[in-house]
Write a protein that holds these residues in place. Sequence first.
Motif, PDB file in Angstrom:
ATOM      1  N   GLY A  77       0.818  -1.208   0.000  1.00  0.00           N
ATOM      2  CA  GLY A  77       0.000   0.000   0.000  1.00  0.00           C
ATOM      3  C   GLY A  77       0.843   1.245   0.000  1.00  0.00           C
ATOM      4  N   GLY A  78       0.251   2.364  -0.445  1.00  0.00           N
ATOM      5  CA  GLY A  78       0.901   3.649  -0.398  1.00  0.00           C
ATOM      6  C   GLY A  78       1.918   3.854  -1.499  1.00  0.00           C
ATOM      7  N   ASP A  79       2.454   5.065  -1.527  1.00  0.00           N
ATOM      8  CA  ASP A  79       3.496   5.388  -2.506  1.00  0.00           C
ATOM      9  C   ASP A  79       4.840   4.902  -1.979  1.00  0.00           C
ATOM     10  OD1 ASP A  79       1.614   6.665  -4.118  1.00  0.00           O
ATOM     11  OD2 ASP A  79       1.810   8.525  -2.970  1.00  0.00           O
ATOM     12  N   GLY A  80       5.798   4.814  -2.865  1.00  0.00           N
ATOM     13  CA  GLY A  80       7.107   4.367  -2.453  1.00  0.00           C
ATOM     14  C   GLY A  80       7.851   3.745  -3.599  1.00  0.00           C
ATOM     15  N   PRO A  81       9.011   3.138  -3.327  1.00  0.00           N
ATOM     16  CA  PRO A  81       9.790   2.514  -4.388  1.00  0.00           C
ATOM     17  C   PRO A  81       9.052   1.333  -5.000  1.00  0.00           C
ATOM     18  CG  PRO A  81      10.649   1.918  -2.222  1.00  0.00           C
ATOM     19  CD  PRO A  81       9.621   2.969  -1.994  1.00  0.00           C
ATOM     20  N   VAL A  82       9.504   0.971  -6.189  1.00  0.00           N
ATOM     21  CA  VAL A  82       8.877  -0.140  -6.896  1.00  0.00           C
ATOM     22  C   VAL A  82       9.046  -1.426  -6.091  1.00  0.00           C
ATOM     23  CG1 VAL A  82       8.981  -1.585  -8.959  1.00  0.00           C
ATOM     24  CG2 VAL A  82       9.162   0.901  -9.167  1.00  0.00           C
ATOM     25  N   THR A  83       7.961  -2.181  -5.940  1.00  0.00           N
ATOM     26  CA  THR A  83       8.006  -3.497  -5.308  1.00  0.00           C
ATOM     27  C   THR A  83       8.302  -4.527  -6.389  1.00  0.00           C
ATOM     28  OG1 THR A  83       6.423  -2.859  -3.603  1.00  0.00           O
ATOM     29  CG2 THR A  83       6.692  -5.207  -4.022  1.00  0.00           C
ATOM     30  N   VAL A  84       9.370  -5.271  -6.214  1.00  0.00           N
ATOM     31  CA  VAL A  84       9.798  -6.223  -7.233  1.00  0.00           C
ATOM     32  C   VAL A  84       8.984  -7.509  -7.104  1.00  0.00           C
ATOM     33  CG1 VAL A  84      11.732  -7.551  -8.148  1.00  0.00           C
ATOM     34  CG2 VAL A  84      12.112  -5.246  -7.246  1.00  0.00           C
ATOM     35  N   GLY A 103     -11.752   0.725   5.872  1.00  0.00           N
ATOM     36  CA  GLY A 103     -12.171   2.055   5.464  1.00  0.00           C
ATOM     37  C   GLY A 103     -11.101   2.846   4.742  1.00  0.00           C
ATOM     38  N   ALA A 104      -9.838   2.370   4.774  1.00  0.00           N
ATOM     39  CA  ALA A 104      -8.755   3.098   4.113  1.00  0.00           C
ATOM     40  C   ALA A 104      -8.905   3.034   2.597  1.00  0.00           C
ATOM     41  CB  ALA A 104      -7.403   2.520   4.518  1.00  0.00           C
ATOM     42  N   GLN A 105      -8.561   4.117   1.939  1.00  0.00           N
ATOM     43  CA  GLN A 105      -8.604   4.145   0.479  1.00  0.00           C
ATOM     44  C   GLN A 105      -7.277   3.655  -0.080  1.00  0.00           C
ATOM     45  OE1 GLN A 105      -9.624   7.928  -1.250  1.00  0.00           O
ATOM     46  NE2 GLN A 105      -9.789   7.105  -3.318  1.00  0.00           N
ATOM     47  N   LEU A 106      -7.335   2.749  -1.038  1.00  0.00           N
ATOM     48  CA  LEU A 106      -6.125   2.261  -1.681  1.00  0.00           C
ATOM     49  C   LEU A 106      -5.586   3.315  -2.638  1.00  0.00           C
ATOM     50  CD1 LEU A 106      -7.006  -1.447  -2.604  1.00  0.00           C
ATOM     51  CD2 LEU A 106      -5.853  -0.575  -0.568  1.00  0.00           C
ATOM     52  N   PRO A 107      -4.297   3.263  -2.943  1.00  0.00           N
ATOM     53  CA  PRO A 107      -3.762   4.139  -3.984  1.00  0.00           C
ATOM     54  C   PRO A 107      -4.485   3.898  -5.312  1.00  0.00           C
ATOM     55  CG  PRO A 107      -1.985   3.084  -2.757  1.00  0.00           C
ATOM     56  CD  PRO A 107      -3.255   2.416  -2.323  1.00  0.00           C
ATOM     57  N   THR A 108      -4.398   4.840  -6.212  1.00  0.00           N
ATOM     58  CA  THR A 108      -5.045   4.705  -7.513  1.00  0.00           C
ATOM     59  C   THR A 108      -4.433   3.557  -8.299  1.00  0.00           C
ATOM     60  OG1 THR A 108      -3.485   6.196  -8.600  1.00  0.00           O
ATOM     61  CG2 THR A 108      -5.449   7.195  -7.584  1.00  0.00           C
ATOM     62  N   GLU A 109      -5.141   3.115  -9.331  1.00  0.00           N
ATOM     63  CA  GLU A 109      -4.608   2.063 -10.199  1.00  0.00           C
ATOM     64  C   GLU A 109      -3.267   2.481 -10.784  1.00  0.00           C
ATOM     65  OE1 GLU A 109      -7.422   1.091 -13.188  1.00  0.00           O
ATOM     66  OE2 GLU A 109      -8.843   0.133 -11.822  1.00  0.00           O
ATOM     67  N   ALA A 110      -3.161   3.749 -11.180  1.00  0.00           N
ATOM     68  CA  ALA A 110      -1.904   4.237 -11.769  1.00  0.00           C
ATOM     69  C   ALA A 110      -0.757   4.163 -10.758  1.00  0.00           C
ATOM     70  CB  ALA A 110      -2.085   5.664 -12.282  1.00  0.00           C
ATOM     71  N   ALA A 111      -1.042   4.547  -9.503  1.00  0.00           N
ATOM     72  CA  ALA A 111      -0.008   4.512  -8.472  1.00  0.00           C
ATOM     73  C   ALA A 111       0.418   3.079  -8.165  1.00  0.00           C
ATOM     74  CB  ALA A 111      -0.506   5.209  -7.210  1.00  0.00           C
ATOM     75  N   LEU A 112      -0.553   2.173  -8.078  1.00  0.00           N
ATOM     76  CA  LEU A 112      -0.210   0.773  -7.826  1.00  0.00           C
ATOM     77  C   LEU A 112       0.547   0.168  -9.004  1.00  0.00           C
ATOM     78  CD1 LEU A 112      -3.506  -0.483  -6.137  1.00  0.00           C
ATOM     79  CD2 LEU A 112      -1.261  -0.231  -5.049  1.00  0.00           C
ATOM     80  N   ALA A 113       0.162   0.536 -10.224  1.00  0.00           N
ATOM     81  CA  ALA A 113       0.872   0.031 -11.407  1.00  0.00           C
ATOM     82  C   ALA A 113       2.327   0.471 -11.381  1.00  0.00           C
ATOM     83  CB  ALA A 113       0.177   0.509 -12.677  1.00  0.00           C
ATOM     84  N   ALA A 114       2.552   1.728 -10.995  1.00  0.00           N
ATOM     85  CA  ALA A 114       3.922   2.232 -10.923  1.00  0.00           C
ATOM     86  C   ALA A 114       4.695   1.524  -9.809  1.00  0.00           C
ATOM     87  CB  ALA A 114       3.905   3.738 -10.691  1.00  0.00           C
ATOM     88  N   VAL A 149     -12.071  -5.733  -0.427  1.00  0.00           N
ATOM     89  CA  VAL A 149     -12.141  -4.331  -0.838  1.00  0.00           C
ATOM     90  C   VAL A 149     -13.450  -4.106  -1.580  1.00  0.00           C
ATOM     91  CG1 VAL A 149      -9.622  -4.185  -1.064  1.00  0.00           C
ATOM     92  CG2 VAL A 149     -11.027  -4.630  -3.094  1.00  0.00           C
ATOM     93  N   ARG A 150     -13.808  -2.820  -1.723  1.00  0.00           N
ATOM     94  CA  ARG A 150     -14.963  -2.451  -2.531  1.00  0.00           C
ATOM     95  C   ARG A 150     -14.593  -1.261  -3.396  1.00  0.00           C
ATOM     96  NH1 ARG A 150     -17.644   2.051  -0.377  1.00  0.00           N
ATOM     97  NH2 ARG A 150     -16.881   2.629   1.693  1.00  0.00           N
ATOM     98  N   ALA A 151     -15.061  -1.270  -4.624  1.00  0.00           N
ATOM     99  CA  ALA A 151     -14.825  -0.168  -5.558  1.00  0.00           C
ATOM    100  C   ALA A 151     -16.059   0.717  -5.585  1.00  0.00           C
ATOM    101  CB  ALA A 151     -14.524  -0.702  -6.952  1.00  0.00           C
ATOM    102  N   THR A 152     -15.869   2.010  -5.376  1.00  0.00           N
ATOM    103  CA  THR A 152     -16.961   2.975  -5.389  1.00  0.00           C
ATOM    104  C   THR A 152     -16.807   3.871  -6.601  1.00  0.00           C
ATOM    105  OG1 THR A 152     -17.101   2.955  -2.976  1.00  0.00           O
ATOM    106  CG2 THR A 152     -18.095   4.825  -4.114  1.00  0.00           C
ATOM    107  N   GLN A 153     -17.831   3.916  -7.447  1.00  0.00           N
ATOM    108  CA  GLN A 153     -17.780   4.686  -8.680  1.00  0.00           C
ATOM    109  C   GLN A 153     -17.431   6.142  -8.394  1.00  0.00           C
ATOM    110  OE1 GLN A 153     -18.152   3.372 -11.743  1.00  0.00           O
ATOM    111  NE2 GLN A 153     -17.722   5.341 -12.700  1.00  0.00           N
ATOM    112  N   GLY A 154     -16.373   6.624  -9.043  1.00  0.00           N
ATOM    113  CA  GLY A 154     -15.984   8.020  -8.928  1.00  0.00           C
ATOM    114  C   GLY A 154     -15.184   8.366  -7.691  1.00  0.00           C
ATOM    115  N   ARG A 155     -15.006   7.411  -6.774  1.00  0.00           N
ATOM    116  CA  ARG A 155     -14.283   7.705  -5.531  1.00  0.00           C
ATOM    117  C   ARG A 155     -13.015   6.875  -5.373  1.00  0.00           C
ATOM    118  NH1 ARG A 155     -17.633   6.844  -0.537  1.00  0.00           N
ATOM    119  NH2 ARG A 155     -15.794   7.781   0.416  1.00  0.00           N
ATOM    120  N   GLY A 156     -13.016   5.631  -5.836  1.00  0.00           N
ATOM    121  CA  GLY A 156     -11.836   4.796  -5.717  1.00  0.00           C
ATOM    122  C   GLY A 156     -12.152   3.470  -5.057  1.00  0.00           C
ATOM    123  N   THR A 157     -11.100   2.793  -4.594  1.00  0.00           N
ATOM    124  CA  THR A 157     -11.228   1.475  -3.978  1.00  0.00           C
ATOM    125  C   THR A 157     -10.869   1.574  -2.511  1.00  0.00           C
ATOM    126  OG1 THR A 157     -10.657   0.399  -6.066  1.00  0.00           O
ATOM    127  CG2 THR A 157     -10.456  -0.925  -4.076  1.00  0.00           C
TER     128      THR A 157
END
Length: 251
Positions: free
Chosen positions: A4-11, A40-51, A73-81
């Motif tokens: 979770g979260g931002d940070g260096p690439v996970t190999v 209740g925590a929001q996951l990083p965006t798909e783009a952030a997780l992909a990176a 997890v649950r995905a909420t339209q327009g808000r995130g996961t």
Amino acid sequence: MSAGGDGPVTVLARGEGLAAWRQIADGLAADIEAGRLAGGAQLPTEAALAARFGVNRHTVRRALAALAERGLVRATQGRGTFVETPRLAYPIGRRTRFSEIASKAGREAWGDLIAAGSLPADAPTAEALGIAAGDPILELQTVHRADGTPLSTARTCLPLPRFAGFDRAYAALGSLTRAYAEFGVADYTRLSTRIGARPAAADEAARLDLTPGRVLIVLTSINVDAAGIPIQATRSLFAADRVELVVEGLG
């Protein structure tokens, strides 16, 4: 593996027979189960997780879909996961009140009115309300939330003309109990509850931020006023991953 979260690439492990999306899903699941990603925590965006994992967004999307299938997890339209919150203990007794149940658990309750209209009562609804088939009723379609998480969606029928305008009161107040008070019903009790289960249809899943096919708990109930007159026939569909029914008054 912290996922979770931002940070260096996970190999990720390559060439070992375990697909990248599965490794991502397992990593996120481990973080959720260990409490590193709280309910209740929001996951990083798909783009952030992909990176973070060095993969494309399609791979991330498949991993998140797998977590949703597991009810993590649950995905909420327009808000995130979001990480699913712990199950809410939901007592079923003579005085079942959604707002009170949520408040006692430290969560904020609210009901959204999705649709409302008057129509002739079908035979089962008429029997439940003690009226004749074809008599007018008010039908409400609602979604009930705790801290913004949808827990249930319901079809509620009330006899007319007694509750004409109840839909407007409910839309403004977000609670059946508060709306009933506007109509002089200070208290009401549960006459009967039937409990079943089935998979969620696509429209039901969309209302509850679930993947289609997830298990729903089906409650069919009748409420009566202080004089014992039926005032409400409801079919509620609860997300089984988000509530734990507790049947009271059996001892």
